[in-house]
Scaffold this active site. Structure first.
Site, short mmCIF file in Angstrom:
data_model
loop_
_atom_site.label_atom_id
_atom_site.label_comp_id
_atom_site.label_asym_id
_atom_site.label_seq_id
_atom_site.Cartn_x
_atom_site.Cartn_y
_atom_site.Cartn_z
CD GLU A 1 9.83 8.67 -7.82
OE1 GLU A 1 10.05 9.79 -8.29
OE2 GLU A 1 10.26 7.62 -8.35
CE LYS B 1 7.86 -2.52 -9.77
NZ LYS B 1 8.56 -3.46 -8.92
CD GLU C 1 2.77 -5.71 -7.08
OE1 GLU C 1 1.73 -5.10 -7.37
OE2 GLU C 1 3.73 -5.16 -6.51
CB THR D 1 -6.09 -0.41 -4.39
OG1 THR D 1 -6.27 0.23 -5.67
CG2 THR D 1 -6.80 0.40 -3.33
N GLY E 1 8.53 -3.17 -0.10
CA GLY E 1 8.26 -3.20 1.35
C GLY E 1 7.27 -2.12 1.74
CB ALA F 1 9.42 0.85 -3.18
CB VAL G 1 9.32 2.61 -11.25
CG1 VAL G 1 10.54 1.82 -11.73
CG2 VAL G 1 8.26 2.68 -12.33
CE LYS H 1 4.29 -1.57 -8.98
NZ LYS H 1 4.25 -2.77 -8.20
N GLY I 1 6.04 -8.20 3.09
CA GLY I 1 5.23 -7.22 2.35
C GLY I 1 5.81 -6.83 1.00
N1 LIG Z 1 4.26 -3.68 -1.33
C1 LIG Z 1 5.21 -3.03 -1.98
O1 LIG Z 1 6.42 -3.19 -1.72
C2 LIG Z 1 4.83 -2.09 -3.07
C3 LIG Z 1 3.54 -1.97 -3.52
N2 LIG Z 1 3.24 -1.10 -4.52
C4 LIG Z 1 1.87 -1.01 -4.98
O2 LIG Z 1 1.04 -0.56 -3.92
C5 LIG Z 1 -0.28 -1.08 -4.08
C6 LIG Z 1 -0.73 -1.74 -2.78
O3 LIG Z 1 0.15 -2.79 -2.48
P1 LIG Z 1 0.04 -3.57 -1.09
O4 LIG Z 1 -0.38 -2.63 -0.02
O5 LIG Z 1 1.29 -4.31 -0.96
O6 LIG Z 1 -1.16 -4.58 -1.39
P2 LIG Z 1 -2.20 -5.24 -0.36
O7 LIG Z 1 -2.77 -6.43 -1.05
O8 LIG Z 1 -1.57 -5.43 0.96
O9 LIG Z 1 -3.34 -4.13 -0.23
C7 LIG Z 1 -4.21 -3.81 -1.27
C8 LIG Z 1 -5.44 -3.17 -0.64
O10 LIG Z 1 -6.28 -2.66 -1.66
C9 LIG Z 1 -7.64 -2.85 -1.26
N3 LIG Z 1 -8.48 -2.74 -2.47
C10 LIG Z 1 -8.50 -3.52 -3.55
N4 LIG Z 1 -9.39 -3.03 -4.44
C11 LIG Z 1 -9.90 -1.89 -3.92
C12 LIG Z 1 -10.83 -0.91 -4.35
N5 LIG Z 1 -11.40 -1.00 -5.53
N6 LIG Z 1 -11.09 0.15 -3.53
C13 LIG Z 1 -10.50 0.26 -2.34
N7 LIG Z 1 -9.61 -0.63 -1.87
C14 LIG Z 1 -9.33 -1.69 -2.64
C15 LIG Z 1 -7.63 -4.21 -0.60
O11 LIG Z 1 -8.76 -4.35 0.23
C16 LIG Z 1 -6.32 -4.10 0.19
O12 LIG Z 1 -6.56 -3.46 1.43
C17 LIG Z 1 -0.21 -2.05 -5.28
O13 LIG Z 1 -0.66 -1.37 -6.43
C18 LIG Z 1 1.28 -2.35 -5.41
O14 LIG Z 1 1.66 -2.66 -6.72
C19 LIG Z 1 4.17 -0.28 -5.10
C20 LIG Z 1 5.47 -0.33 -4.67
C21 LIG Z 1 5.92 -1.27 -3.67
N1 LIG Z 2 6.10 -6.52 -5.75
C1 LIG Z 2 6.85 -5.38 -6.13
C2 LIG Z 2 6.56 -4.27 -5.17
C3 LIG Z 2 7.01 -2.96 -5.70
O1 LIG Z 2 6.62 -2.51 -6.75
C4 LIG Z 2 8.34 -5.68 -6.11
O2 LIG Z 2 8.70 -6.65 -5.46
O3 LIG Z 2 9.12 -4.95 -6.73
#
Ligand SMILES: NC(=O)C1=CN([C@@H]2O[C@H](COP(=O)(O)OP(=O)(O)OC[C@H]3O[C@@H](n4cnc5c(N)ncnc54)[C@H](O)[C@@H]3O)[C@@H](O)[C@H]2O)C=CC1
Ligand SMILES: N[C@@H](CC=O)C(=O)O
Length: 380
Positions: free
Chosen positions: A169, A245, A230, A118, A361, A174, A172, A142, A227
């Site tokens: 990991e 990051k 953020e 999350t 992604g 992914a 920063v 993060k 995907g």
């Molecule tokens: N999408 C990407 O490429 C990357 C994402 N991240 C990190 O991964 C995390 C998730 O990103 P995504 O999956 O893309 O976001 P997303 O918006 O698709 O999913 C976030 C999820 O968290 C849930 N959520 C929010 N608050 C919550 C809580 N208190 N308890 C339980 N669930 C809760 C939401 O219901 C949702 O299912 C973020 O912190 C993001 O910065 C890190 C690296 C890359």
């Molecule tokens: N939204 C972020 C996802 C990974 O941290 C990005 O595009 O770099």
């Protein structure tokens, strides 16, 4: 004992003994882009984990913002059906994770891991509760590492004292090996003189699309579909995600800096960032297409490429994050798609050590989260 007799002994072991399978219980927070890919990868690779590592990775708990599910019986949540099960599970207060963590410790698995997918605020308290119960933590979030400095330090200390892993990991780049690479440089006594790079897959992708003449609003929608964004896209476009990051990396090299210390210039005009709700934000974006295209064009006319870069300078204790028009020979100019890179200039690497590849992604990030889980599970 001679070498021959050691070889003889190992050959004489019965080869039919069933291999031991260690059960590792996971509690996954989130059901979005990263969490859903992770759950797919856990299901798809179940057999491989057993065969190659003697590990059974089982999802015992699953929670999103509203519902929570806990399955104590061996095997855990049925992964093919997780959406249905979670959708019909009881409502659970997202701030109250204690019952789930208590349940996890009672399972008696070889290891239990809290997996945060999350971007929720205040998770450092939940991680601490987990660590104190002997549960390892893996996270893509993060915020706990870039927020309050005392909370971050306390978290690291708790993990050390409880002898539990705290792995992040994917915060920063992914699944790119950025954090552990930096930790290894520091652990082995190297001196880091500079960290710089293009830390955002989203902003790298948008810059490339803009260079190819794609309108900003259309490129942003593609980034969303893929995907990369953020949960709150303003965090990408304001540069705050890159700043987070940069703070995470700065703290790894001992700099006591926070978000408030970052000299930050946003990727888009500030008026656009003033739009708070996500829907209203996406509706407002097309009105800025022409202005953003002009900025990119200006750099192109000067023979340059617009990139969004971060620079962490430990000597001057400075972090700069913002758009830069770089020369076509600059390493950032060569990035394609959602490509990112982090360059570490150190005493041992005067020619920087560079980590480069796609930096965002769902599938990639989930694979990075999974690699962190496996790194813990293999050590038990
Ligand atoms: N999408 C990407 O490429 C990357 C994402 N991240 C990190 O991964 C995390 C998730 O990103 P995504 O999956 O893309 O976001 P997303 O918006 O698709 O999913 C976030 C999820 O968290 C849930 N959520 C929010 N608050 C919550 C809580 N208190 N308890 C339980 N669930 C809760 C939401 O219901 C949702 O299912 C973020 O912190 C993001 O910065 C890190 C690296 C890359
Ligand atoms: N939204 C972020 C996802 C990974 O941290 C990005 O595009 O770099």
């Amino acid at each position: 004992m001679s070498v021959e007799s050691v070889v003889q002994l190992s050959w004489s072991r019965p080869i039919s003994a069933p291999p031991r399978v260690d059960r590792v219980s996971l509690f996954v927070l989130g059901k979005g882009t990263v969490a859903s890919s992770l759950l797919t990868q856990l299901g798809d690779n179940k057999g491989r984990f057993v065969e190659r590592d003697g590990l059974s990775l089982e999802v015992a708990g699953l929670c999103d913002r509203q519902n929570g599910l806990f399955v104590a019986s061996p095997g855990g949540v049925e992964l093919e059906q997780w959406r249905n099960h979670l959708g019909t599970a009881p409502v659970a207060d997202p701030r109250e994770r204690r019952p789930f963590l208590d349940g996890l410790t009672r399972l008696g698995s070889r290891a239990a891991v809290l997996v945060d997918c999350t971007a929720a605020d205040g998770m450092e308290k939940v991680y601490e509760q987990a660590l104190l119960r002997g549960i390892h933590v893996v996270t893509a979030n993060k915020k706990p590492f870039s927020g309050s400095l005392p909370s971050f330090r306390r978290l690291a200390t708790t993990a050390r004292r409880c002898r539990r892993a705290l792995r992040y990991e994917t915060t920063v780049g992914a699944s790119l090996p950025v954090v552990e690479t930096l930790k290894d440089l520091v652990r082995t006594g190297d001196r880091v003189d500079l960290i710089e790079g293009s830390f955002s897959g989203t902003l790298g992708f948008l810059s490339n699309e803009l260079l190819a003449g794609v309108p900003f609003s259309r490129a942003l929608n593609v980034a969303r579909e893929r995907g990369y964004l953020e949960p709150r896209p303003q965090d990408d476009l304001s540069g705050v995600d890159v700043a987070r990051k940069a703070v995470i990396l700065a703290r790894e090299i001992g700099l006591n800096l926070g978000l408030e210390d970052v000299a930050l210039t946003p990727f888009v005009p500030r008026e656009l960032l003033a739009v708070d709700s996500t829907d209203a934000f996406f509706e407002a974006v097309p009105a800025y297409d022409a202005e953003i295209a002009r900025t990119v064009k200006r750099a192109q006319l000067e023979g340059k490429v617009l990139r969004y870069l971060a620079r962490i300078d430990p000597v001057n204790r400075r972090i700069d994050v913002g758009p830069v028009a770089v020369d076509v020979h600059h390493p950032a100019a060569r990035l394609r798609g959602a490509g990112s890179f982090v360059a570490f200039t150190t005493e041992r690497y005067p020619e920087p050590l560079v980590v480069q590849g796609a930096g965002a992604g769902g599938a990639l990030t989930a694979a990075g989260v999974l690699a962190d889980i496996l790194a813990i599970a293999r050590k038990i």
